[in-house]
Scaffold this active site. Structure first.
Site, PDB file in Angstrom:
ATOM      1  N   GLN A 109       0.816  -1.206   0.000  1.00 52.43           N
ATOM      2  CA  GLN A 109       0.000   0.000   0.000  1.00 52.43           C
ATOM      3  C   GLN A 109       0.855   1.265   0.000  1.00 52.43           C
ATOM      4  OE1 GLN A 109      -3.123   0.261  -0.448  1.00 52.43           O
ATOM      5  NE2 GLN A 109      -3.349   2.469  -0.100  1.00 52.43           N
ATOM      6  N   GLU A 110       1.970   1.248   0.706  1.00 52.81           N
ATOM      7  CA  GLU A 110       2.796   2.437   0.845  1.00 52.81           C
ATOM      8  C   GLU A 110       3.505   2.814  -0.445  1.00 52.81           C
ATOM      9  OE1 GLU A 110       3.364   4.685   3.002  1.00 52.81           O
ATOM     10  OE2 GLU A 110       2.646   3.958   4.929  1.00 52.81           O
ATOM     11  N   SER A 111       4.185   1.875  -1.056  1.00 51.82           N
ATOM     12  CA  SER A 111       5.095   2.220  -2.162  1.00 51.82           C
ATOM     13  C   SER A 111       4.922   1.374  -3.409  1.00 51.82           C
ATOM     14  CB  SER A 111       6.548   2.080  -1.688  1.00 51.82           C
ATOM     15  OG  SER A 111       6.853   0.709  -1.438  1.00 51.82           O
TER      16      SER A 111
END
Length: 650
Positions: free
Chosen positions: A501-503
């Site tokens: 989800q982050e990167s």
């Protein structure tokens, strides 16, 4: 011929009075370029790639002269279509981004013919349609609009509806469906509202609603301009405008003012006002929010309410455990809004189940249980299933490597090499159009092989009936991740769910706030964690090393998990919004709630989406790693009320 926004001298709306001072510098007025200041001409980078990036920056600023100079130095650049586009585009928009009526139409036509079928041609056509709509060249607009493939520009859609309305067609219903997000209105949508009001295709209530939507989002200038479009009307009352302003800061004060002023409002205006007060109270997690919405429902419930207000009406009832109001609120939703998000299908099923209507509830769950997302997973569990993986479709080496010759992928790789991800993603996604599931899996596998991991994930995510979840849920750096999570006793599935989800596994990813790398660790957080774990030689430049990034990120995950009672739901929220916020959100609870309700009622849209995606991802990662069925519900757990306690974590 219709000439834009009409301003009437008589019968000015109280809305206009409210925001009139702001009209001195209107957002939508086309500005005259300032006189040129004599300055030394900027140099042209000697490296062609650097010159191309500079050209792209000049085009983004609509700097005509700089773009012309740089493009002239890039005659033999390997992506000529973008060189030409970046040269022409600044001639189509002024420095504030507004369409110019003196755009070079012939150059645009030549460009569209030369690059027909390519992604950049569709981008150019999008731009030209804004110009054609601005100058009311409906003959050319009507000829070009059907060729616009993506149709993802609200302002272009508004111009298309305006063109039809000017020909005598009634487009009121389509306009109401299109005009739901004021962030994307621009000149075209204000002009559409103006003409429809002038021609009486829409009513004063339509205009008042659009103005109120803008005011709710704090677009006060836009609100005033929209209100000014209604001929011989006041828009919403000044009392309602005051309530909207007041509710944003203090819903309880707005409620008191509304109670005292109700006599000056119509029944519909009272309902709209209670909806706005309820929305802002719900965002502050005030227990009174559900009561405000009940008053709105008692007044009829079908007053003009923004989509955001309609969604928070459901969330306020969820947080209070009022399943009857959950059901009523979803039934009152705009049908398109209700159908767009599986959340409302799931929660409607839950409300029906609470009302002892199991067969109807089951039908709701079955409608979304096949979706590979947070609410699809929860619906599947309501049907008695655990979360499992679909059968894997495996493509051959030949199918994957054949993707390397696709022109859009070739251009995309060049852009990624230049770190121009916006253009790279546009080209990559354009090439995916019309692909079968098997071709999409082959393209995803090709992306994995050339280490475009985010494209591998996003491409594999598009399949409908054939799937490869090993590509949807990649696990790069697994040895590093295994070691790091084992050292702190962290669930590796959760860690991977968070990174996805982050990167999307982009190692050099940077957020606007400065978060860095795979785990998007903020600089201050990285320094704090490094100090806590005894890393005396830490430097922010180390965050580009996956070993360091994962080490610090997983240690921070462990810290917030410990700080938040080992709740993955709370800790996921903390990783995105900081540990103090989920503690505050939790402290406002008056009872223990299931994790899904806590997640759905998080006040920040980004964090709400983030938590749901991270835990949905983690559930699939756990299934991949273990080979066993999983439960998202178990992972979400429940969240109990708690007093706010301080935290030393950043």
């Amino acid at each position: 011929m219709f000439k834009g926004v009409y301003l009437r001298s008589a019968g000015r709306a109280a809305w206009i009075a409210f925001a009139g001072a702001l009209l001195a510098t209107p957002v939508y007025a086309q500005k005259r370029p300032a006189p040129a200041v004599q300055a030394q001409a900027p140099t042209i980078p000697s490296n062609p790639d650097d010159a191309f990036v500079a050209l792209r920056d000049a085009a983004r600023k609509n700097d005509v002269d700089r773009a012309a100079t740089l493009s002239a130095a890039l005659v033999d650049y390997p992506i000529p279509s973008y060189v030409e586009y970046f040269r022409i585009k600044p001639q189509m928009f002024d420095s504030s981004g507004l369409a110019r009526i003196d755009a070079p139409d012939e150059q645009v036509r030549t460009f569209l013919q030369r690059y027909q079928g390519e992604a950049i041609a569709d981008r150019m056509r999008n731009d030209w349609l804004l110009v054609l709509g601005k100058k009311r060249d409906w003959a050319n607009f009507d000829a070009e609009y059907p060729k616009f493939m993506l149709k993802d520009d609200t302002q272009v859609e508004c111009y298309a509806l305006l063109s039809r309305a000017l020909k005598g067609q009634n487009v009121a219903a389509e306009a109401r469906a299109a005009l739901f997000d004021v962030r994307y209105y621009g000149e075209g949508c204000v002009d559409l509202i103006s003409y429809l009001a002038q021609s009486q295709q829409i009513q004063r209530s339509d205009v008042a609603f659009q103005a109120r939507q803008a005011l709710e989002q704090n677009y006060t200038t836009l609100a005033a301009r929209i209100a000014a479009t209604a001929p011989d009307s006041r828009g919403d009352s000044d009392t309602l405008a005051t309530i909207v302003k007041m509710a944003r800061n203090d819903p309880s004060q707005a409620a008191a003012y509304l109670n005292a002023s109700a006599a000056s409002l119509s029944r519909d205006e009272q309902g709209a006002a209670w909806g706005v007060v309820g929305q802002y109270a719900a965002k502050k997690l005030a227990p009174e929010a559900a009561g405000y919405f009940r008053r709105q429902i008692d007044l009829g419930g079908n007053q003009w309410l923004s989509d955001e207000t309609q969604e928070w009406r459901v969330r306020a009832a969820l947080r209070q455990g009022d399943w009857r109001q959950v059901r009523q609120s979803i039934e009152l939703m705009r049908p398109e809004l209700r159908a767009k998000d599986p959340a409302w299908t799931y929660w409607y099923g839950r409300a029906l189940a609470a009302d002892k209507r199991p067969d109807e509830a089951r039908a709701q769950y079955e409608a979304i249980a096949g979706q590979f997302n947070f609410y699809g997973q929860l619906a599947s569990e309501e049907l008695g299933n655990r979360i499992t993986l679909p059968v894997r479709t495996v493509v051959s080496d030949a199918e994957a490597t054949a993707m390397r010759t696709r022109p859009g992928f070739v251009r995309a790789q060049k852009f990624y090499d230049l770190n121009l991800r916006f253009e790279g993603n546009r080209e990559w996604n354009w090439e995916l159009r019309g692909m079968s599931d098997r071709e999409l899996i082959a393209a995803a596998d090709y992306a994995r092989r050339i280490e475009l991991l985010d494209r591998a994930v996003n491409t594999a995510d598009r399949t409908k009936t054939e799937h490869d979840f090993s590509l949807r849920f990649l696990m790069p750096y697994r040895d590093i991740m295994q070691r790091a999570t084992d050292d702190v006793g962290l669930d590796m599935a959760w860690a991977y769910g968070l990174i996805r989800q982050e990167s999307r596994f982009i190692m050099n990813a940077r957020s606007s706030a400065g978060a860095h790398g795979l785990m998007q660790v903020m600089p201050a957080t990285a320094k704090y964690v490094a100090r806590k774990i005894g890393m005396t030689d830490f430097s922010p430049t180390m965050m580009g090393d996956p070993n360091i990034n994962i080490l610090l990120g997983t240690n921070y995950m462990s810290m917030v998990l410990t700080d938040l009672d080992s709740s993955w739901t709370l800790a996921s929220a903390a990783y995105n919004a900081g540990p103090g916020r989920p503690k505050n959100w939790r402290s406002s609870l008056n009872r223990t709630v299931e994790g899904a309700i806590f997640a759905e009622t998080i006040p920040f849209t980004e964090t709400r989406t983030y938590v749901k995606n991270v835990l949905s991802n983690a559930t699939y990662y756990a299934a991949l790693m273990s080979g066993r069925p999983q439960s998202l519900k178990d992972r979400l757990g429940s969240v109990a009320p708690s007093s706010v306690t301080t935290t030393s974590l950043p």
